[in-house]
Design a protein around this motif. Structure first.
Motif, PDB file in Angstrom:
ATOM      1  N   PHE A 196      46.684  99.067 -22.849  1.00  0.00           N
ATOM      2  CA  PHE A 196      46.799  97.617 -23.017  1.00  0.00           C
ATOM      3  C   PHE A 196      45.440  96.932 -22.887  1.00  0.00           C
ATOM      4  O   PHE A 196      45.119  96.004 -23.628  1.00  0.00           O
ATOM      5  N   HIS A 197      44.613  97.379 -21.934  1.00  0.00           N
ATOM      6  CA  HIS A 197      43.324  96.738 -21.703  1.00  0.00           C
ATOM      7  C   HIS A 197      42.191  97.390 -22.492  1.00  0.00           C
ATOM      8  O   HIS A 197      41.024  97.070 -22.258  1.00  0.00           O
ATOM      9  N   ALA A 198      42.541  98.277 -23.414  1.00  0.00           N
ATOM     10  CA  ALA A 198      41.527  98.953 -24.219  1.00  0.00           C
ATOM     11  C   ALA A 198      41.563  98.529 -25.678  1.00  0.00           C
ATOM     12  O   ALA A 198      40.541  98.148 -26.257  1.00  0.00           O
ATOM     13  N   VAL A 199      42.733  98.571 -26.297  1.00  0.00           N
ATOM     14  CA  VAL A 199      42.835  98.331 -27.738  1.00  0.00           C
ATOM     15  C   VAL A 199      42.418  96.899 -28.058  1.00  0.00           C
ATOM     16  O   VAL A 199      42.946  95.936 -27.505  1.00  0.00           O
ATOM     17  N   GLY A 200      41.452  96.764 -28.919  1.00  0.00           N
ATOM     18  CA  GLY A 200      40.945  95.460 -29.315  1.00  0.00           C
ATOM     19  C   GLY A 200      39.571  95.147 -28.775  1.00  0.00           C
ATOM     20  O   GLY A 200      38.898  94.249 -29.274  1.00  0.00           O
ATOM     21  N   VAL A 201      39.122  95.904 -27.762  1.00  0.00           N
ATOM     22  CA  VAL A 201      37.780  95.672 -27.219  1.00  0.00           C
ATOM     23  C   VAL A 201      37.028  96.986 -27.038  1.00  0.00           C
ATOM     24  O   VAL A 201      35.810  96.990 -26.912  1.00  0.00           O
ATOM     25  N   VAL A 202      37.760  98.103 -27.060  1.00  0.00           N
ATOM     26  CA  VAL A 202      37.170  99.434 -26.930  1.00  0.00           C
ATOM     27  C   VAL A 202      37.684 100.291 -28.090  1.00  0.00           C
ATOM     28  O   VAL A 202      38.877 100.243 -28.398  1.00  0.00           O
ATOM     29  N   PRO A 203      36.837 101.071 -28.744  1.00  0.00           N
ATOM     30  CA  PRO A 203      37.336 101.969 -29.786  1.00  0.00           C
ATOM     31  C   PRO A 203      38.359 102.950 -29.211  1.00  0.00           C
ATOM     32  O   PRO A 203      38.133 103.560 -28.159  1.00  0.00           O
ATOM     33  N   VAL A 204      39.486 103.076 -29.890  1.00  0.00           N
ATOM     34  CA  VAL A 204      40.567 103.979 -29.477  1.00  0.00           C
ATOM     35  C   VAL A 204      40.913 104.872 -30.654  1.00  0.00           C
ATOM     36  O   VAL A 204      41.078 104.390 -31.778  1.00  0.00           O
ATOM     37  N   ASP A 205      41.018 106.168 -30.406  1.00  0.00           N
ATOM     38  CA  ASP A 205      41.256 107.127 -31.485  1.00  0.00           C
ATOM     39  C   ASP A 205      42.270 108.164 -31.016  1.00  0.00           C
ATOM     40  O   ASP A 205      41.936 109.106 -30.305  1.00  0.00           O
ATOM     41  N   VAL A 206      43.525 107.981 -31.408  1.00  0.00           N
ATOM     42  CA  VAL A 206      44.570 108.903 -30.960  1.00  0.00           C
ATOM     43  C   VAL A 206      44.446 110.274 -31.618  1.00  0.00           C
ATOM     44  O   VAL A 206      44.934 111.264 -31.071  1.00  0.00           O
ATOM     45  N   LYS A 207      43.800 110.337 -32.757  1.00  0.00           N
ATOM     46  CA  LYS A 207      43.620 111.640 -33.401  1.00  0.00           C
ATOM     47  C   LYS A 207      42.576 112.468 -32.661  1.00  0.00           C
ATOM     48  O   LYS A 207      42.714 113.692 -32.530  1.00  0.00           O
ATOM     49  N   ARG A 208      41.532 111.790 -32.161  1.00  0.00           N
ATOM     50  CA  ARG A 208      40.509 112.508 -31.412  1.00  0.00           C
ATOM     51  C   ARG A 208      41.024 112.952 -30.043  1.00  0.00           C
ATOM     52  O   ARG A 208      40.832 114.090 -29.626  1.00  0.00           O
ATOM     53  N   SER A 209      41.670 112.035 -29.341  1.00  0.00           N
ATOM     54  CA  SER A 209      42.150 112.366 -27.995  1.00  0.00           C
ATOM     55  C   SER A 209      43.365 113.279 -28.030  1.00  0.00           C
ATOM     56  O   SER A 209      43.613 114.020 -27.084  1.00  0.00           O
ATOM     57  N   LYS A 210      44.131 113.201 -29.126  1.00  0.00           N
ATOM     58  CA  LYS A 210      45.381 113.973 -29.260  1.00  0.00           C
ATOM     59  C   LYS A 210      46.399 113.563 -28.195  1.00  0.00           C
ATOM     60  O   LYS A 210      47.192 114.395 -27.719  1.00  0.00           O
ATOM     61  N   ALA A 211      46.387 112.292 -27.815  1.00  0.00           N
ATOM     62  CA  ALA A 211      47.390 111.784 -26.882  1.00  0.00           C
ATOM     63  C   ALA A 211      48.773 111.939 -27.494  1.00  0.00           C
ATOM     64  O   ALA A 211      48.965 111.803 -28.711  1.00  0.00           O
ATOM     65  N   ASP A 212      49.757 112.206 -26.648  1.00  0.00           N
ATOM     66  CA  ASP A 212      51.136 112.330 -27.133  1.00  0.00           C
ATOM     67  C   ASP A 212      51.771 110.959 -27.317  1.00  0.00           C
ATOM     68  O   ASP A 212      52.530 110.741 -28.261  1.00  0.00           O
ATOM     69  N   PHE A 213      51.445 110.049 -26.396  1.00  0.00           N
ATOM     70  CA  PHE A 213      51.968 108.691 -26.463  1.00  0.00           C
ATOM     71  C   PHE A 213      50.838 107.730 -26.088  1.00  0.00           C
ATOM     72  O   PHE A 213      49.964 108.063 -25.288  1.00  0.00           O
ATOM     73  N   LEU A 214      50.908 106.540 -26.651  1.00  0.00           N
ATOM     74  CA  LEU A 214      49.963 105.483 -26.284  1.00  0.00           C
ATOM     75  C   LEU A 214      50.674 104.149 -26.421  1.00  0.00           C
ATOM     76  O   LEU A 214      51.317 103.881 -27.438  1.00  0.00           O
ATOM     77  N   THR A 215      50.569 103.338 -25.372  1.00  0.00           N
ATOM     78  CA  THR A 215      51.157 102.005 -25.413  1.00  0.00           C
ATOM     79  C   THR A 215      50.068 100.952 -25.285  1.00  0.00           C
ATOM     80  O   THR A 215      48.985 101.197 -24.754  1.00  0.00           O
ATOM     81  N   GLY A 216      50.384  99.777 -25.770  1.00  0.00           N
ATOM     82  CA  GLY A 216      49.463  98.648 -25.676  1.00  0.00           C
ATOM     83  C   GLY A 216      50.194  97.397 -26.119  1.00  0.00           C
ATOM     84  O   GLY A 216      51.404  97.418 -26.366  1.00  0.00           O
TER      85      GLY A 216
END
Length: 402
Positions: A196-216
Motif C-alpha cells: 500500500f505504501h509502495a505502489v505509486g512512489v516506489v518501483p514495484v515489479d511482481v515479475k522480478r520479485s515473483k511474489a505470490d500475492f500483492l495488495t495495495g
C-alpha cells in the motif's frame, strides 16, 4: 492557460491535474492523495447511468469493473492483464489470501513483523488461530526498520506464508522484498506483500520479485480515493487455491444462484460480494496520471525531496524517524518535534497538509507534483510555530483525542 513546467522538473506540469494544489500545500499523499480533476466527471457518469438506466446500468460494465480497473493498476506493478482485481480494502484482500491457504502441522507458520500495518495484523492474528496456524512476529530494534537477516532467518521449513509490508507505514522503511521472496521460495513458502505504501512512489515489479500475492490501494500515492484497493495473484497459484472469504462474483455461474460453490478460473476467482461501483469509477484517474508521469521519474524526485527534508530537519536538530539510506526509504519523512501533534494541527490550519502518528511524529510526504519550495515552507512553518508558541491553541484538542 496550460502551465509549462520548468525544464529541470517536468513533473510539475502535472500540478494542473489536481485542483486542490491551487490553494493548498499538499504533503500528505501517504494518507490520502489529492483528487484528480477528472474524477467529478467520472462520478457524474456513474450517477447519470444509475439515474437514467436503473438496473440496466449493470450493462455498462459494472460487473466487470473489479477486473477492468485492475488492468489500469497492473502496469504500475508490472503485472499482466487479468492478474489484478479490485477489492474494498487491503484487510479484506489480505484476509482472502489467508483464507485460501491450508496449514498442516509441519507447515503451520505465518511470518509477519511488528511494524506491519495494524489492521492487517489484527485480521491475521484472529483468523490464523481459527485456521490452526501460528503467527511469528519479527521485532524491530529501533521502531524504524526490520533487521533483514533476522527476518530471513524467521522464514524456515515450517513457514507456510510470509505476510509483510513492502514499505513500513510509520517510518517509510523500504523492505528488500526480492530477498524475502527468494528466501520464501527456498523453503517452499508463499509470500503476500502489503504494498500500500509502495505502489505509486516506489518501483514495484511482481515479475522480478515473483511474489505470490500483492495488495495495495489507490487511496494514497495513486490518488484514486477511498474504497478501492487491489489484489495481485500470481498466475502460478491463482487457480490452485480456493479462498474461503468468497462470494458470488467468484462463482463459475454467479447468476445461476446455485446452492453450492463452484469456483471460476481467472481473476474473478478471488472476488467475493458485489463490488463498490462508485469507488471504482473514481479509482482509475490517478493511476492513469502516474503512468504518464512515469514511476522512475517519480521515484527520483521523491528521493530528492525526502533527502531535502532530512537535511532541513538535521540542520535544526529535529529528530528524523525515517531511513537515512535512500535505497531503504519510501516516500515519507517523519519529523519528531516537541508538541508534535499540536504543531501538525497548526500546519493544517495554514493549509499545509500533513499528518501525525504517535511514535513517529509529523509525517511529511511530498509527491511528484510537489514544488521544493513547499517542502521548505513546511519546515519553516514548524520553526515559526515552535518559536512563537502558536501551537498552544491546539493543546485542548490533544485532551479530546487522547
Amino acid at each position: 492557460m496550460k502551465q509549462t513546467a520548468p525544464a529541470d522538473d517536468p513533473l510539475l506540469a502535472f500540478r494542473e491535474e489536481f485542483p486542490i494544489l491551487e490553494t493548498t500545500r499538499y504533503l500528505v499523499s501517504n494518507s490520502l492523495g489529492p483528487m484528480p480533476r477528472g474524477v467529478p466527471a467520472k462520478l457524474a457518469e456513474y450517477a447519470r447511468d444509475w439515474g437514467e438506466l436503473g438496473v440496466k446500468a449493470w450493462n455498462r460494465g459494472w460487473w466487470e469493473l473489479p477486473v477492468s480497473i485492475g488492468d489500469e493498476i497492473a502496469p504500475l506493478i508490472n503485472a499482466g492483464s487479468g492478474e489484478v482485481v479490485m477489492m474494498p480494502n487491503v484487510t479484506i484482500a489480505q484476509t482472502a489470501v489467508l483464507s485460501s491457504i491450508d496449514f498442516p502441522k509441519d507447515r503451520d507458520t505465518v511470518v509477519m513483523t511488528e511494524l506491519d500495518f495494524p489492521s492487517v495484523r489484527y485480521a491475521y492474528a484472529a483468523m490464523a488461530e481459527r485456521l490452526g496456524a501460528r503467527v511469528t512476529v519479527v521485532r524491530s530494534d529501533d521502531g524504524i526498520s526490520i533487521d533483514p537477516e533476522r527476518l530471513l532467518a524467521a522464514i524456515d521449513e515450517r513457514t507456510r506464508l510470509v505476510a509483510v509490508s513492502h514499505v513500513l507505514f510509520r517510518s517509510a522503511y523500504l523492505m528488500d522484498v526480492d530477498a524475502i521472496c527468494r528466501r520464501a521460495r527456498e523453503v517452499g513458502a508463499l509470500v503476500s506483500l502489503d504494498s500500500f505504501h509502495a505502489v505509486g512512489v516506489v518501483p514495484v515489479d511482481v515479475k522480478r520479485s515473483k511474489a505470490d500475492f500483492l495488495t495495495g490501494g489507490v487511496l494514497k500515492w495513486l490518488c484514486g480515493g477511498p474504497g478501492a484497493c487491489f489484489l495481485y495473484v500470481n498466475p502460478g497459484v491463482r487457480d490452485q487455491l480456493k479462498p474461503a472469504l468468497t462470494g458470488w462474483q467468484a462463482h463459475a455461474r454467479p447468476f445461476a444462484f446455485e446452492e453450492t460453490m463452484e469456483f471460476t478460473s481467472g481473476p474473478f476467482r478471488w472476488l467475493n460480494g458485489t463490488p463498490v461501483i462508485p469507488a471504482l469509477y473514481a479509482a482509475a484517474e490517478g493511476p492513469k496520471i502516474l503512468r504518464r508521469a512515469g514511476i522512475d521519474a517519480i521515484r527520483a524526485k521523491s528521493l530528492r525531496l525526502t533527502s531535502r527534508l532530512i537535511e532541513l530537519a538535521d540542520a535544526r536538530g529535529y529528530n528524523v524517524n525515517a531511513p537515512r539510506d535512500p535505497e531503504r526509504r519510501g516516500g515519507t519523512v517523519a519529523v519528531d518535534v516537541p508538541h508534535g501533534y499540536e504543531v501538525a494541527q497548526h500546519l493544517l490550519s495554514r493549509n499545509i497538509l500533513v499528518d501525525y502518528r504517535v511514535g513517529a511524529g509529523i509525517r511529511i510526504a511530498p509527491h511528484f507534483f510537489t514544488q521544493i519550495e513547499e517542502v521548505e515552507e513546511a519546515v519553516s512553518e514548524i520553526d515559526a510555530t515552535l518559536k512563537s508558541g502558536s501551537w498552544r491553541r491546539f493543546s485542548e484538542q490533544v485532551a479530546v483525542v487522547t
